[in-house]
Design an enzyme around this catalytic site. Structure first.
Site, mmCIF file in Angstrom:
data_model
loop_
_atom_site.group_PDB
_atom_site.id
_atom_site.type_symbol
_atom_site.label_atom_id
_atom_site.label_comp_id
_atom_site.label_asym_id
_atom_site.label_seq_id
_atom_site.Cartn_x
_atom_site.Cartn_y
_atom_site.Cartn_z
ATOM 1 N N ASP A 112 47.382 38.194 34.854
ATOM 2 C CA ASP A 112 46.218 38.277 35.722
ATOM 3 C C ASP A 112 46.617 39.220 36.859
ATOM 4 O O ASP A 112 47.806 39.524 37.029
ATOM 5 C CB ASP A 112 45.909 36.862 36.246
ATOM 6 N N ASP A 140 44.740 39.606 40.536
ATOM 7 C CA ASP A 140 44.572 39.066 41.886
ATOM 8 C C ASP A 140 45.351 37.756 42.055
ATOM 9 O O ASP A 140 45.048 36.776 41.379
ATOM 10 C CB ASP A 140 43.081 38.798 42.170
HETATM 11 C C1 BG6 Z 1 39.104 37.752 39.877
HETATM 12 C C2 BG6 Z 1 39.305 37.072 41.199
HETATM 13 O O1 BG6 Z 1 40.293 38.388 39.516
HETATM 14 O O2 BG6 Z 1 38.063 38.720 39.943
HETATM 15 C C3 BG6 Z 1 37.991 36.504 41.700
HETATM 16 O O3 BG6 Z 1 40.247 36.017 41.048
HETATM 17 C C4 BG6 Z 1 36.928 37.604 41.732
HETATM 18 O O4 BG6 Z 1 38.193 35.970 42.986
HETATM 19 C C5 BG6 Z 1 36.796 38.204 40.342
HETATM 20 O O5 BG6 Z 1 35.673 37.061 42.133
HETATM 21 C C6 BG6 Z 1 35.748 39.303 40.273
HETATM 22 O O6 BG6 Z 1 36.167 40.379 41.068
HETATM 23 P P1 BG6 Z 1 35.277 41.632 41.432
HETATM 24 O O7 BG6 Z 1 36.270 42.589 42.025
HETATM 25 O O8 BG6 Z 1 34.685 42.153 40.169
HETATM 26 O O9 BG6 Z 1 34.245 41.187 42.394
HETATM 27 MG MG MG Z 2 44.038 35.554 39.971
#
Ligand code: BG6
Ligand code: MG
Length: 214
Positions: free
Chosen positions: A8, A10
């Site tokens: 993953d 984030d």
């Molecule tokens: C995930 C995060 O990786 O991506 C979430 O853990 C986030 O918190 C999701 O909402 C979607 O991200 P984005 O950048 O498309 O808004």
């Molecule tokens: Mg994550």
């Protein structure tokens, strides 16, 4: 035998999870919704729109589709602003070395993030070349806890689910890995990630010698 590791992004490779949190908290404040790190755990790993739905349901707020899209866009603009100043040295300590070691052992490495900003983040960190394949929120229909993203990553690597281990910091992500039939290393607390096969405090704390014993 484990032959691939799926990461993953984030909260596992870099602390962008924090930037997601402060952007959602800013939006929640505007909406008059109480939103702390505790509520934020439910948002980790899930898509932007589903995250917004969770915040709206916390505040018992009903909005039109158009209003929801505008709010999701607003949060995303803030998030993108926050990450602009990010530098390659913000990658979590030891993660680049871990990626290099995995590859030097002949194993495959994939990135599987629900984020539609994953490409931007990887470019800012200058680490795209460390991955054999990258799957992000723009390529999937169902976000975690659905297993789709991990199954797609395994497929693109030419691996069976049983040959893959997932690194995840989100409860929804651990659930997705389990649903995909993969082993999972949770990065974070046992309270949140209890369903993972093994838990570490930080990504680089994982000892690769334990990989085949998960
Ligand atoms: C995930 C995060 O990786 O991506 C979430 O853990 C986030 O918190 C999701 O909402 C979607 O991200 P984005 O950048 O498309 O808004
Ligand atoms: Mg994550």
């Amino acid at each position: 035998m484990i032959q691939a590791i799926i990461f993953d992004l984030d909260g596992v490779i870099v602390d962008t999870a924090h930037y997601h949190f402060i952007a959602w908290q800013r939006l929640a404040r505007e909406l008059g919704v109480n939103f702390t790190e505790h509520e934020n755990e439910q948002l980790k790993g899930v898509s932007r729109m589903q995250s917004l739905e969770i915040i709206l349901s916390l505040g018992k707020i009903r909005l039109s589709e158009k209003e929801k899209e505008d709010l999701a866009d607003k949060k995303n603009q803030w998030f993108v602003e926050y990450i602009q100043a990010m530098k390659p040295d913000e990658i979590f300590p030891g993660v680049k070395e871990l990626l290099k070691t995995i590859r030097s052992k002949g194993m495959k490495v994939a990135l599987a993030s629900s984020s539609k900003n994953a490409d931007t983040v990887l470019t800012l960190l200058n680490i795209k070349d460390y991955f054999d394949t990258i799957v992000d929120g723009t390529m999937i229909t169902h976000s975690k806890p659905d297993p789709e993203i991990f199954l797609l990553a395994a497929n693109r690597l030419g691996m069976k689910p049983s040959e893959c281990v997932v690194f995840e910091d989100a409860e929804a992500g651990v659930a997705a890995a389990v649903a995909a039939g993969m082993k999972c290393v949770g990065v974070g607390s046992v309270t949140q990630l209890g369903k993972a096969n093994y838990i570490v405090n930080k990504t680089a704390d994982f000892d690769l010698a334990k990989l085949q014993m998960l």
